[in-house]
Write a protein that holds these residues in place. Structure first.
Motif, PDB file in Angstrom:
ATOM      1  N   VAL A 100       0.700  -1.141   0.070  1.00 49.61           N
ATOM      2  CA  VAL A 100       0.098  -0.045  -0.087  1.00 49.61           C
ATOM      3  C   VAL A 100       0.927   1.346  -0.119  1.00 49.61           C
ATOM      4  CG1 VAL A 100      -1.562   1.274   1.301  1.00 49.61           C
ATOM      5  CG2 VAL A 100      -1.891  -1.067   1.189  1.00 49.61           C
ATOM      6  N   GLY A 101       0.396   2.098  -0.831  1.00 52.19           N
ATOM      7  CA  GLY A 101       1.228   3.437  -0.719  1.00 52.19           C
ATOM      8  C   GLY A 101       0.044   4.698  -0.779  1.00 52.19           C
ATOM      9  N   ILE A 102       0.689   5.598  -0.505  1.00 56.76           N
ATOM     10  CA  ILE A 102      -0.350   6.966  -0.391  1.00 56.76           C
ATOM     11  C   ILE A 102       0.074   7.950  -1.078  1.00 56.76           C
ATOM     12  CG2 ILE A 102      -1.418   8.640   1.064  1.00 56.76           C
ATOM     13  CD1 ILE A 102      -2.415   5.935   1.921  1.00 56.76           C
ATOM     14  N   THR A 119      -1.561  20.065   7.193  1.00 55.64           N
ATOM     15  CA  THR A 119      -0.963  18.718   6.612  1.00 55.64           C
ATOM     16  C   THR A 119      -0.483  17.890   7.745  1.00 55.64           C
ATOM     17  OG1 THR A 119       1.107  19.784   6.604  1.00 55.64           O
ATOM     18  CG2 THR A 119      -0.136  19.842   4.497  1.00 55.64           C
ATOM     19  N   ALA A 120      -1.097  17.991   9.151  1.00 59.49           N
ATOM     20  CA  ALA A 120      -0.325  17.030  10.196  1.00 59.49           C
ATOM     21  C   ALA A 120      -0.656  15.661   9.799  1.00 59.49           C
ATOM     22  CB  ALA A 120      -1.167  17.443  11.396  1.00 59.49           C
ATOM     23  N   ILE A 121      -1.954  15.357   9.179  1.00 61.11           N
ATOM     24  CA  ILE A 121      -2.340  14.018   9.130  1.00 61.11           C
ATOM     25  C   ILE A 121      -1.389  13.411   8.056  1.00 61.11           C
ATOM     26  CG2 ILE A 121      -4.055  12.245   8.354  1.00 61.11           C
ATOM     27  CD1 ILE A 121      -5.930  13.868  10.131  1.00 61.11           C
ATOM     28  N   ALA A 122      -1.439  14.075   6.877  1.00 64.31           N
ATOM     29  CA  ALA A 122      -0.665  13.559   5.676  1.00 64.31           C
ATOM     30  C   ALA A 122       0.809  13.441   6.128  1.00 64.31           C
ATOM     31  CB  ALA A 122      -0.807  14.649   4.467  1.00 64.31           C
ATOM     32  N   ARG A 123       1.428  14.502   6.557  1.00 62.37           N
ATOM     33  CA  ARG A 123       2.737  14.325   7.099  1.00 62.37           C
ATOM     34  C   ARG A 123       2.924  12.972   8.244  1.00 62.37           C
ATOM     35  NH1 ARG A 123       4.820  18.746   9.638  1.00 62.37           N
ATOM     36  NH2 ARG A 123       2.543  19.381  10.298  1.00 62.37           N
ATOM     37  N   THR A 135       5.246  17.564  -4.342  1.00 66.47           N
ATOM     38  CA  THR A 135       5.415  16.711  -5.137  1.00 66.47           C
ATOM     39  C   THR A 135       4.281  15.795  -5.507  1.00 66.47           C
ATOM     40  OG1 THR A 135       7.840  16.897  -4.672  1.00 66.47           O
ATOM     41  CG2 THR A 135       7.318  14.866  -5.987  1.00 66.47           C
ATOM     42  N   HIS A 136       3.939  15.127  -4.522  1.00 67.16           N
ATOM     43  CA  HIS A 136       2.684  14.213  -4.785  1.00 67.16           C
ATOM     44  C   HIS A 136       1.499  15.043  -5.376  1.00 67.16           C
ATOM     45  CE1 HIS A 136       3.368  11.093  -1.137  1.00 67.16           C
ATOM     46  NE2 HIS A 136       4.204  11.339  -1.860  1.00 67.16           N
ATOM     47  N   GLN A 137       1.208  15.964  -5.029  1.00 67.65           N
ATOM     48  CA  GLN A 137       0.129  17.008  -5.497  1.00 67.65           C
ATOM     49  C   GLN A 137       0.382  17.308  -7.107  1.00 67.65           C
ATOM     50  OE1 GLN A 137      -0.257  21.211  -4.506  1.00 67.65           O
ATOM     51  NE2 GLN A 137      -2.336  20.965  -4.456  1.00 67.65           N
ATOM     52  N   MET A 138       1.599  17.624  -7.332  1.00 72.16           N
ATOM     53  CA  MET A 138       1.883  17.979  -8.894  1.00 72.16           C
ATOM     54  C   MET A 138       1.918  16.539  -9.828  1.00 72.16           C
ATOM     55  SD  MET A 138       5.256  19.662 -10.453  1.00 72.16           S
ATOM     56  CE  MET A 138       6.446  18.804  -9.528  1.00 72.16           C
ATOM     57  N   PHE A 139       2.230  15.524  -9.168  1.00 71.98           N
ATOM     58  CA  PHE A 139       2.083  14.120  -9.887  1.00 71.98           C
ATOM     59  C   PHE A 139       0.690  13.807 -10.047  1.00 71.98           C
ATOM     60  CE2 PHE A 139       1.688   9.427  -9.678  1.00 71.98           C
ATOM     61  CZ  PHE A 139       2.684   9.201 -10.752  1.00 71.98           C
ATOM     62  N   LEU A 161      -7.963  16.282 -10.524  1.00 75.40           N
ATOM     63  CA  LEU A 161      -8.454  17.324  -9.916  1.00 75.40           C
ATOM     64  C   LEU A 161      -7.862  17.621  -8.623  1.00 75.40           C
ATOM     65  CD1 LEU A 161     -12.007  17.591 -11.549  1.00 75.40           C
ATOM     66  CD2 LEU A 161      -9.890  18.644 -12.314  1.00 75.40           C
ATOM     67  N   PRO A 162      -7.870  18.844  -8.152  1.00 74.92           N
ATOM     68  CA  PRO A 162      -7.466  19.112  -6.635  1.00 74.92           C
ATOM     69  C   PRO A 162      -8.547  18.286  -5.925  1.00 74.92           C
ATOM     70  CG  PRO A 162      -7.241  21.095  -7.784  1.00 74.92           C
ATOM     71  CD  PRO A 162      -7.789  20.123  -8.767  1.00 74.92           C
ATOM     72  N   GLY A 163      -7.797  17.691  -4.929  1.00 74.21           N
ATOM     73  CA  GLY A 163      -8.673  16.853  -3.831  1.00 74.21           C
ATOM     74  C   GLY A 163      -9.558  15.429  -4.279  1.00 74.21           C
TER      75      GLY A 163
END
Length: 112
Positions: free
Chosen positions: A7-9, A22-26, A89-93, A101-103
Motif C-alpha cells: 500500500v502506498g499513499i 498537513t499534520a495527518i498527511a505528514r 511533489t505528490h500534488q504535482m504528480f 483534479l485538486p482533492g
C-alpha cells in the motif's frame, strides 16, 4: 488480507499546503518511512479516525497519537523535518501525470 499486498499513499490536497493543515498527511508519510508494518497499520487506523483529525486541527501534537511499540524518537525527528515539499511533489504528480483534479481521489492498482 494478504501479506503480499503493498500500500502506498499519494496526497492530492484541494487546499493550499501549509504546516497547520498537513499534520495527518505528514504523519502518514512519516509512518511509512519510519515504522514496521505492524505498527504502521495500527497507527494509520488511529490517524484515520475523525476525532483524531479534529484533535490535530485543534492543535494537539501528533506525538499524543503514537502507539506502543513505535519508534517514537525516529518518528518525531522525521516528522519535524519532513517539510512540505514531498506533499507538493505528490500534488504535482496527481495533477500532471494522473490528471486528477485538486482533492480528487483515485485508487491505483499495479501502478495503473
Amino acid at each position: 488480507t494478504s501479506s503480499h499486498t503493498r500500500v502506498g499513499i499519494l496526497n492530492n490536497p484541494s487546499s493550499k499546503i501549509k504546516e497547520d493543515n498537513t499534520a495527518i498527511a505528514r504523519g502518514i508519510l512519516t509512518a511509512f518511512l519510519t515504522q514496521n508494518n505492524g505498527n504502521l497499520k495500527s497507527f494509520l487506523s488511529k490517524l484515520s479516525k475523525e476525532e483524531t483529525a479534529k484533535s490535530l486541527a485543534a492543535g494537539t501534537k501528533i506525538a499524543k497519537f503514537l502507539i506502543p511499540g513505535m519508534d517514537d524518537d525516529t518518528f518525531e525527528k522525521k516528522y519535524n523535518t519532513l517539510g512540505l515539499d514531498l506533499i507538493k511533489t505528490h500534488q504535482m504528480f496527481c495533477h500532471e501525470v494522473l490528471k486528477l483534479l485538486p482533492g480528487q481521489m483515485a485508487v491505483m492498482s499495479n501502478g495503473r
